[in-house]
Motif scaffolding. Structure first.
Motif, mmCIF file in Angstrom:
data_model
loop_
_atom_site.group_PDB
_atom_site.id
_atom_site.type_symbol
_atom_site.label_atom_id
_atom_site.label_comp_id
_atom_site.label_asym_id
_atom_site.label_seq_id
_atom_site.Cartn_x
_atom_site.Cartn_y
_atom_site.Cartn_z
ATOM 1 N N TYR A 84 0.854 -1.198 0.000
ATOM 2 C CA TYR A 84 0.000 0.000 0.000
ATOM 3 C C TYR A 84 0.881 1.236 0.000
ATOM 4 C CZ TYR A 84 -3.911 3.076 1.091
ATOM 5 O OH TYR A 84 -4.868 4.050 1.050
ATOM 6 N N CYS A 85 0.607 2.160 -0.950
ATOM 7 C CA CYS A 85 1.347 3.416 -1.023
ATOM 8 C C CYS A 85 0.605 4.465 -0.204
ATOM 9 C CB CYS A 85 1.486 3.864 -2.486
ATOM 10 S SG CYS A 85 2.326 5.466 -2.650
ATOM 11 N N MET A 86 1.225 4.873 0.897
ATOM 12 C CA MET A 86 0.593 5.845 1.785
ATOM 13 C C MET A 86 0.506 7.214 1.128
ATOM 14 S SD MET A 86 -0.138 4.017 4.396
ATOM 15 C CE MET A 86 -0.542 5.249 5.637
ATOM 16 N N ILE A 90 5.873 2.977 1.589
ATOM 17 C CA ILE A 90 5.317 1.769 0.982
ATOM 18 C C ILE A 90 5.287 0.705 2.071
ATOM 19 C CG2 ILE A 90 5.535 0.001 -0.798
ATOM 20 C CD1 ILE A 90 4.940 2.720 -1.946
ATOM 21 N N VAL A 91 4.113 0.287 2.443
ATOM 22 C CA VAL A 91 3.977 -0.653 3.552
ATOM 23 C C VAL A 91 3.181 -1.860 3.080
ATOM 24 C CG1 VAL A 91 4.079 1.154 5.305
ATOM 25 C CG2 VAL A 91 1.866 0.482 4.344
ATOM 26 N N VAL A 119 -4.790 -3.024 6.533
ATOM 27 C CA VAL A 119 -6.184 -3.477 6.606
ATOM 28 C C VAL A 119 -6.439 -4.522 7.675
ATOM 29 C CG1 VAL A 119 -6.503 -2.971 4.160
ATOM 30 C CG2 VAL A 119 -5.845 -5.289 4.853
ATOM 31 N N SER A 120 -5.384 -5.026 8.335
ATOM 32 C CA SER A 120 -5.562 -6.164 9.251
ATOM 33 C C SER A 120 -6.508 -5.848 10.405
ATOM 34 C CB SER A 120 -4.203 -6.621 9.787
ATOM 35 O OG SER A 120 -3.582 -5.561 10.504
ATOM 36 N N LYS A 123 -3.894 4.886 9.158
ATOM 37 C CA LYS A 123 -2.443 4.796 9.139
ATOM 38 C C LYS A 123 -2.007 3.361 9.433
ATOM 39 C CE LYS A 123 -1.734 9.569 10.574
ATOM 40 N NZ LYS A 123 -1.120 10.467 11.580
ATOM 41 N N VAL A 124 -0.747 3.131 9.217
ATOM 42 C CA VAL A 124 -0.223 1.778 9.413
ATOM 43 C C VAL A 124 -0.344 1.397 10.874
ATOM 44 C CG1 VAL A 124 1.811 0.305 9.197
ATOM 45 C CG2 VAL A 124 1.357 2.117 7.516
ATOM 46 N N MET A 125 -0.889 0.197 11.142
ATOM 47 C CA MET A 125 -1.000 -0.292 12.497
ATOM 48 C C MET A 125 0.402 -0.671 12.995
ATOM 49 S SD MET A 125 -4.127 0.103 12.801
ATOM 50 C CE MET A 125 -5.567 0.269 11.752
#
Length: 327
Positions: free
Chosen positions: A80-82, A102-103, A109-110, A302-304
């Motif tokens: 996923y491109c933030m 890039i994550v 989505v988890s 945002k990224v968990m």
């Protein structure tokens, strides 16, 4: 929504015709009962979520249309491109080489179903639905009150009409009584004159017959004395007639109606029963209620954070005299 196949996709590739009962969301394929069990047991795809066809049909129409594979490269989205806020496959990575954030897509989505964004969305939906119900109930009550007010106004008009009719009936009765009294008064006076004239008429007819009989059968002497006897009666009746004229007993009485000008005003000046006044009163529900203390922005989360995302940075060295450090 993607077209739901009536036969199992895996069986179809083996040239078998088996009715589908489930759907794999990641593979985006229909599965029969047997293939669903094998699908769940296979290690490469055991994390795939399988739902029934009925559950799949209950999803919003736009959800199944969300692409899980890259349109350009036909590869499954893995990252996923933030920066651009979009999922990418490993081949898309070249185009996003300059992007810093890039994550892994799984990190994004988890935990989305327990995220604050979803809770805020659910709360917002609940708030809006509650406001819609309150507003609709308020509008329904307003329609009911308008109907009730219409009935009240109709009853008020009917009541006023009844009062007016009763008042006019009373005026009519009083007027007819007065009319009857006037008619009787003048009729009695005329009848008195008629009675007097009838008596005179009889007397003069009797005198006229006497004169005729004297003229036919009496002698001249008898006729001479008869004239002198009848003459005073004629003179008296003539004077009585003159008295009738002088007393204006021969005037013709004509009775006419002259309506009160205010009665005419009802027909001319009064053009309508009243005016309809519209009074707008602010509703009790002019404010939108919300259980949220602060409006959250519904966007891609945002990224968990996990232990795999934590990096260590060297700061400084601690000098200690402890020979056997523990902990």
């Amino acid at each position: 929504m993607a077209t739901i196949a009536s036969v199992c996709s895996m069986c179809d590739r083996r040239h078998l015709t088996t009715l589908s009962s489930n759907w794999c969301l990641k593979c985006d394929e229909a599965l029969c009962v047997a293939c669903s069990q094998h699908h769940s047991l296979s290690k490469p795809v055991q994390d795939h979520k399988i739902i029934s066809i009925a559950q799949y049909r209950s999803l919003p129409s736009f959800v199944p249309d969300i692409q899980q594979f890259c349109i350009l490269h036909k590869e499954q989205y893995r990252q996923y491109c933030m920066k651009h806020e979009c999922p990418i496959c490993h081949k898309c990575y070249k185009e996003h080489r300059q992007c810093v954030d890039i994550v892994p897509l799984e990190n994004v989505v988890s935990e989305i179903k327990t995220s604050e964004s979803l809770r805020d969305l659910e709360q917002s939906l609940d708030d809006i639905l509650q406001n819609i119900k309150r507003f609709r109930a308020d509008r329904d009550n307003n329609v009911i009150s308008i109907t009730r007010q219409k009935n009240d106004i109709t009853m008020e008009i009917d009541s006023m009409k009844m009062l007016i009719n009763n008042h006019l009936d009373t005026l009519k009765e009083d007027f007819l009584k007065e009319l009857d009294k006037v008619c009787h008064s003048y009729s009695d006076g005329i009848q008195s004159t008629i009675s007097s004239l009838s008596d005179q008429e009889k007397e003069m007819e009797h005198c006229e017959n006497e004169v005729k009989n004297m003229k036919k059968y009496a002698t001249n002497l008898q006729t001479f004395h008869g004239i002198r006897t009848i003459q005073p009666k004629v003179i008296d009746n003539e004077m009585r007639l003159q008295t009738i004229i002088e007393n204006k007993c021969l005037k013709n009485i004509n009775i006419q109606l002259e309506l009160d000008y205010k009665i005419h005003e009802i027909l001319t000046s009064v053009r309508k029963f009243g005016s309809i006044l519209i009074k707008e009163i602010p509703s009790h529900y002019t404010n939108i209620s919300s259980k949220k203390n602060q409006q959250a922005q519904i966007s891609v989360p945002k990224v968990m954070q996990s232990i795999n995302n934590i990096s260590v940075e060297f700061k400084h060295t601690l000098n200690t005299k402890c020979k056997r450090p523990r902990g």
